[in-house]
Design an enzyme around this catalytic site. Structure first.
Site, short mmCIF file in Angstrom:
data_model
loop_
_atom_site.label_atom_id
_atom_site.label_comp_id
_atom_site.label_asym_id
_atom_site.label_seq_id
_atom_site.Cartn_x
_atom_site.Cartn_y
_atom_site.Cartn_z
N CYS A 27 0.63 -1.29 0.00
CA CYS A 27 -0.03 0.08 0.01
C CYS A 27 1.03 1.52 -0.11
O CYS A 27 1.82 1.29 -1.14
CB CYS A 27 -1.26 -0.13 1.92
SG CYS A 27 -2.34 1.11 1.08
N HIS A 58 -3.59 -4.95 0.30
CA HIS A 58 -2.84 -5.37 1.39
C HIS A 58 -3.02 -7.05 1.95
O HIS A 58 -4.44 -7.26 1.78
CB HIS A 58 -3.29 -4.61 2.70
CG HIS A 58 -3.17 -3.73 2.58
ND1 HIS A 58 -2.34 -2.90 4.22
CD2 HIS A 58 -3.63 -2.28 2.28
CE1 HIS A 58 -2.31 -2.06 4.35
NE2 HIS A 58 -3.31 -1.87 3.30
N GLU A 60 -1.68 -9.00 3.40
CA GLU A 60 -2.04 -8.92 4.89
C GLU A 60 -3.19 -10.10 5.61
O GLU A 60 -3.73 -10.69 6.41
CB GLU A 60 -1.18 -8.19 5.98
CG GLU A 60 -1.63 -7.06 6.31
CD GLU A 60 -1.35 -6.39 5.14
OE1 GLU A 60 -1.23 -5.22 5.29
OE2 GLU A 60 -1.06 -6.53 4.54
#
Length: 289
Positions: free
Chosen positions: A125, A233, A235
């Site tokens: 990001c 993202h 994650e």
């Protein structure tokens, strides 16, 4: 697996500046991480080390970012505040888009230290945006207001449940990580994005249908060290049943870190003058206090 053989991955810090109104750590500067990204890296067995900014009003000793870059096997730059437009030659179009100049300089100095040490760098990001700026690219300060026909890339209410589609460029490393995939769905939690791609980088995925770069990678002819990033993202797995599997991206980065343990290709400063970002960070913090 014994800790001696586990990869040691640095994670850049976020900044919360001294606030006399804060009840906890009153008047103190905090450097912190969001836990999902640490747990994402740890999911593959790697050890995560937060890289604190070594400069500031309480600094002591002689530890530098170079020490971390030589000791660690790679670094991940994670999300957070906007990038200051001045770092890519523009003036903020709105007060809320001024960004965080100090964190920019810290991130630039981290990129510089790891690039000079020949260690892999992965951005998420904001991490993608500051990598692009570090190597000479520019950003949209606000995609929706600056790009005609842009879709919504950030929804404050949906946050990490907000998604859009991407198109993966064929014959790229990302395409090889996802064989047979031309289109995928990813989360979207940003309002800034790449306007002009940095020289020496290639776009590996685009948002659909508005064509904003969503994944970039340095090309081999512009440096042998690994530098890659995603605008989404990986994650955040809030919608794991919908969004692109994050595992191939993580393992690609960690494989590069493992290779760099044995074969490093040290580079030069992205700011063209060795250690320039580190010196600019030190000067900025000295002026701040």
């Amino acid at each position: 697996m014994p800790e001696s053989v586990r990869l040691k991955i640095g994670l850049s810090a976020c900044f919360s500046y001294a606030d006399p109104q804060r009840h906890l750590f009153t008047g103190k500067t905090l450097q912190y991480i969001e836990q999902s990204i640490a747990h994402w890296i740890m999911s593959a067995g790697a050890l995560v080390v937060v890289i604190p900014c070594p400069t500031g009003e309480t600094a002591r000793g002689d530890v530098t970012l170079k020490h971390y870059a030589r000791w660690l096997d790679g670094v991940v730059l994670h999300g957070g505040s906007d990038v200051w437009p001045g770092h890519y030659g523009e003036v903020a179009l709105a007060p809320e888009w001024e960004g965080d100049r100090v964190r920019d300089l810290y991130d630039l100095a981290v990129i510089e230290a790891f690039e000079q040490a020949g260690k892999p760098v992965f951005g998420v990001c904001r991490g993608l945006q500051i990598i692009n700026v570090a190597f000479g690219g520019t950003l949209y300060q606000d995609i929706e207001s600056q790009l005609a026909g842009a879709q919504r890339h950030r929804d404050p209410l949906e946050y990490d449940r907000h998604v859009h589609d991407i198109r993966i460029e064929p014959r790229t490393r990302l395409a090889r990580l996802y064989p047979g995939r031309v289109q995928a769905t990813v989360n979207s939690i940003h309002h800034q994005g790449i306007k002009t791609l940095a020289p020496g980088f290639a776009v590996e995925a685009w948002s659909m249908p508005d064509q904003v770069p969503e994944a970039i990678r340095r090309t081999a002819r512009h440096g042998r060290g690994y530098i890659a990033a995603t605008q989404w993202h990986p994650e955040f797995r809030t919608r794991a049943d919908v969004t692109l599997d994050d595992a191939p991206i993580l393992h690609d980065f960690l494989d590069a870190c493992e290779r760099a343990r044995h074969h490093r290709w040290p580079g030069s400063s992205p700011l063209h003058i060795r250690d320039r970002a580190s010196r600019l960070l030190r000067q900025a913090l000295l002026r701040r206090f």
